[in-house]
Design an enzyme around this catalytic site. Structure first.
Site, PDB file in Angstrom:
ATOM      1  CG  HIS A 151      -4.432   4.293   3.539  1.00 42.73           C
ATOM      2  ND1 HIS A 151      -4.296   3.023   2.986  1.00 42.73           N
ATOM      3  CD2 HIS A 151      -5.583   4.776   3.533  1.00 42.73           C
ATOM      4  CE1 HIS A 151      -5.501   2.868   2.249  1.00 42.73           C
ATOM      5  NE2 HIS A 151      -6.275   3.991   2.760  1.00 42.73           N
ATOM      6  CG  ASP A 186      -1.860   1.148   1.527  1.00 41.78           C
ATOM      7  OD1 ASP A 186      -1.874   1.941   0.444  1.00 41.78           O
ATOM      8  OD2 ASP A 186      -2.555   1.135   2.366  1.00 41.78           O
TER       9      ASP A 186
END
Lengths: 554, 554
Positions: A367, A194
């Site tokens: 995130h 990610d």
């Protein structure tokens, strides 16, 4: 043992050089498995488009190889394309509890049948052809999120999914650092990770921090509290419910997705809702304002979402009152800033107090920031690395981050959607590409709107159109007197009658010219009308409406 | 002395509850003067619109009273509407050196003549009817920026203009705190102050800070350096030139407004350009890459600006090279985030390094943050306060800030554009409103695009259109066979032939029905066609294209 010539192909069909539409195919021997199947939202220039999904031509061509779709978690950019993909490629879908719960809502909405959903627990292994698929717990802005380890005889491929590292998650389910460390120790061939927050230094704060802010807000509020957040952020929803419960407020749930997700999450035991806490909107009047919390969708300023409708007085049952405290428990997704600001302004104008990002810690990201990414890289210490989930700038920065940790530049691969990343036990390379692209969904149409249609929409949007209808007598080919001009989206017709009259004269003189020169070819006639009108209108208005000549033989 | 009954009216015609379009009228006895005359850029829903300007109906009606337009500085949101306003209201325009220099560029572009520009120095007083207008030096992201004090026999009105407080400005011209303090001491009736950065705590950094960052960047760069910034930020431009000069680089200037502003600023002595520093783009090849700086427009990702064209390989003379270092010396204006990101991604893809906001101090704001605003409030200590230059949320926060400094709530006025704020020597109130609004400029048309045209553009943009042409025989009123259907922006026609064929059948059956029922009224015929097609197309596609039936009598 793998033979020397064996290789594994990793083919992202979405999610590279873009945010959203995450979907990657993994091909080994005669098997293909897919991780995630997401949608993205249209860019500004995709006028009228509802959603965008990946092009799966390559998978359709290799239909017989595809063993299943594996989901990391239940966000739209990871599951949103499923209903469209499953219609063309009905393969088993594997995911954890909440992920499949959300998929089921979609399947119902799309009235799909015969879908094979296979619930998997974290820590579990699933054999899909040549792949042994392992689901590993991570932290993210949604419960039951997973990283995926694909075990093959050639080595392990580790896909982080969307993740952050939260040492104090709301549900106590900490990211399985032990298992990740163990995999790293045994050796990981390729990591895909990610890149969303790679531009942000430091650490992402724990979801628990938001709870502390909520406590403060709820302790001091004297009127109604309205909290807007993503429905899928079940931990956040839990924290709102907890704060409401602790401060003796009832909760009204507003917005279709909020209602749906809460129902599913409660059913699955992911969300803990004390008896009687949530009340019907119609019962709200029975409580004082300081005993009411409204939990709503619309944190991104989406025009049709519940909060936006309240702000613009278009909600059937909920109005903003003087003194309401509205909390945007969210951060603007790039592109939504202006819509959110519009709603905030409307709320202030209606006398509400509004708390949003600039002022208090009412939101944390889902995130990993730079330091968390470094931890992941250090634990997994893969041989090869593919940064994923990001625009090109994110992929590039993530590659730099990996280099800064000592990874050789040549072991890092940045590609595009469709790129074929090929790995053997002792090599990695980019080996060509397969068909990929953006399939636009507009209403029921999947892929029937493409560049030409969008170009026309853009043209129409900028300057409107002018339709010129001319009749031609069939018997003698004579250009008849019939001439009509209609415009839309160009000028106020009533105030521009002179302009339209003049335009009519321009067309007239083109027709007369063609008559004299005995031009009877319609296409020529049409292009003469178009060219003359275009020049005339541009000179008069500096605009270029679409000009549509129609010739009718009568 | 002013009589008891005397009053002054302050009427903002733009700049309240919006960013941009700053324009305020001040009316006292039989005189009106205007501060600023700005434009704003279109909102997302203003399709095809170029710029937006204020409605000046009120001023036109009171034409004879208007004594002049006073400009605080030369940004578009303060001078951009001038060419349009002067066409209808040719009054003298007062401003400082650079401000008028930039106005002159506009006047030339619009080919206006007989415009009366009156240059004023800071510290100077100008008598305009009943108003004595004083120009007071401030700091902002453009040289020669001013606050305005309007001296009347009723009291002083102090308008900050756009400002920040910079103790170390590039040109050494510090904001005239002494004069502001003096005015405050004598007594100010009303203050109007910039609210742009009221949400930001602390202080805005000095423009000099950027210079330090530039020094670092220029010292270490080994290839070309490309700096994008606003042309009007002459101090920033100066710092780029200085850094280039210090590190022995030549400067290529790119972008029309950058070229124009540099020429004007250099002419006026606002910008110091060492001989031979700026070179022609065609001479660039004579220098090594590490001796080149390109100073360009496009810091907001504007599609037609020079940097964007370089990034997308559409620039005629400048290409991005591997290793170029691109610096965005700017911060995204809300709404431009995605365009900027698109350009950044393209630059990375072409192998450039890109420095933008997230990473280094390559930009500072031109507007005062909370602590600077507090200083201004403390110095001016006005009796009444009108927060200006901001969306509603900013005005509201600025009102709160004033309250936190002890100002009575009832002395703070938040209004809309058109609101008439009325003040006597001992009172202040909102007293009705005058006509105001957004005039949309599209090409040569000023105000000829309004809600209906925009609604049509939006409709066309979302789902395209379908034109249905039907012919009717004049002699017997019989509906002829002539029927043509054309669509644009709706579906790929080639792939949707069946759909169009079916649509044709739907129209046919409507016509047959009308024939049988002997319906000959065209409007009825048209609406029947429209309704039937609409339902049919929605059922088939879940889209609602604009349907335009045209009936031709032949």
């Amino acid at each position: 043992m793998a033979k020397k010539a064996e290789k594994i192909k990793i083919i992202p069909l979405g999610g590279l050089s873009e945010i959203g539409r995450n979907m990657t195919a993994f091909e080994y021997k005669d098997d293909i498995i897919i991780i995630d199947c997401g949608l993205s939202f249209p860019e500004d220039d995709m006028l009228g488009i509802d959603i965008v999904i990946p092009d799966i031509t390559y998978l359709i061509k290799n239909k017989d190889k595809v063993k299943g779709i594996v989901l990391t978690h239940g966000h739209e950019d990871h599951i949103g394309a499923l209903p469209y993909v499953l219609k063309k490629l009905n393969v088993p879908v594997y995911g954890t509890r909440l992920t499949l719960g959300l998929v089921e809502i979609k399947i119902k909405e799309h009235k799909l049948s015969d879908i094979q959903l296979q619930k998997v627990d974290v820590g579990q292994m699933v054999q899909l052809g040549e792949f042994e698929v392992e689901f590993i717990r991570t932290s993210h802005s949604m419960p039951d999120s997973c990283a995926i380890a694909l075990h093959t005889s050639l080595g392990v491929i580790f896909h982080t999914g969307d993740f952050k590292i939260d040492y104090t998650p709301i549900d106590g389910q900490v990211i399985d650092l032990h298992r990740i460390a163990e995999l790293g120790k045994k050796g990981v061939l390729v990591m895909m990770a990610d890149s969303t927050n790679v531009e942000r230094p430091g650490y992402t704060m724990s979801e628990s921090n938001v709870g502390a802010t909520f406590e403060n807000i709820f302790r001091n509020a004297e009127n109604r509290i309205i909290v807007a957040t993503f429905a899928s952020n079940v931990h956040r929803v839990q924290q709102v419910l907890d704060a409401a419960y602790n401060y003796d407020r009832k909760v009204v749930v507003s917005g279709r997705s909020m209602v749906n997700v809460i129902a599913v999450a409660q059913d699955l035991g992911v969300l803990n809702v004390p008896e009687g806490l949530i009340i019907d909107v119609n019962d709200m009047d029975q409580y004082d304002d300081n005993r009411i919390t409204i939990l709503t969708t619309g944190s991104q300023g989406e025009p049709m979402a519940a909060l936006s409708r309240m702000a613009s007085s278009e909600h059937r049952k909920l109005n903003i009152q003087q003194g309401d405290l509205v909390v945007f428990s969210s951060s603007p997704i790039p592109g939504n800033e202006k819509s959110i600001t519009r709603v905030i302004n409307q709320l202030f104008e209606k006398g509400a107090e509004v708390i949003y990002e600039s002022f208090e810690d009412v939101h944390v990201s889902g995130h990993a920031c730079q330091e968390e990414l470094k931890l992941m890289h250090r634990l997994v210490k893969p041989k090869y690395f593919i940064p994923v989930h990001g625009e090109y700038k994110h992929l590039k920065q993530h590659a730099k981050l990996a280099e800064s940790l000592g990874m050789p530049k040549e072991n890092i691969f940045i590609g595009q959607n469709g790129t074929v990343f090929e790995f053997g036990s002792d090599y990695g390379k980019i080996n060509g590409s397969v068909q990929s692209g953006k399939i636009l969904v507009d209403g029921l149409g999947v892929g029937d709107v493409g560049n030409i249609v969008l170009r026309d929409r853009k043209h129409l949007a900028e300057d409107g159109l002018m339709v010129v209808v001319v009749t031609i007598a069939k018997e003698n080919g004579k250009i008849a007197a019939g001439l009509d001009i209609i415009s839309r989206g160009f000028v106020y017709v009533r105030e521009s009658e002179d302009l339209i009259d003049e335009a009519r004269k321009v067309v007239k003189s083109v027709l007369d010219g063609c008559e004299q020169q005995n031009i009877r070819e319609w296409s020529l006639l049409k292009s003469s009308i178009r060219d003359s009108l275009k020049d005339f209108l541009y000179e008069k208005t500096k605009r270029r409406p679409m000009i549509l000549p129609v010739i009718m033989e009568v």
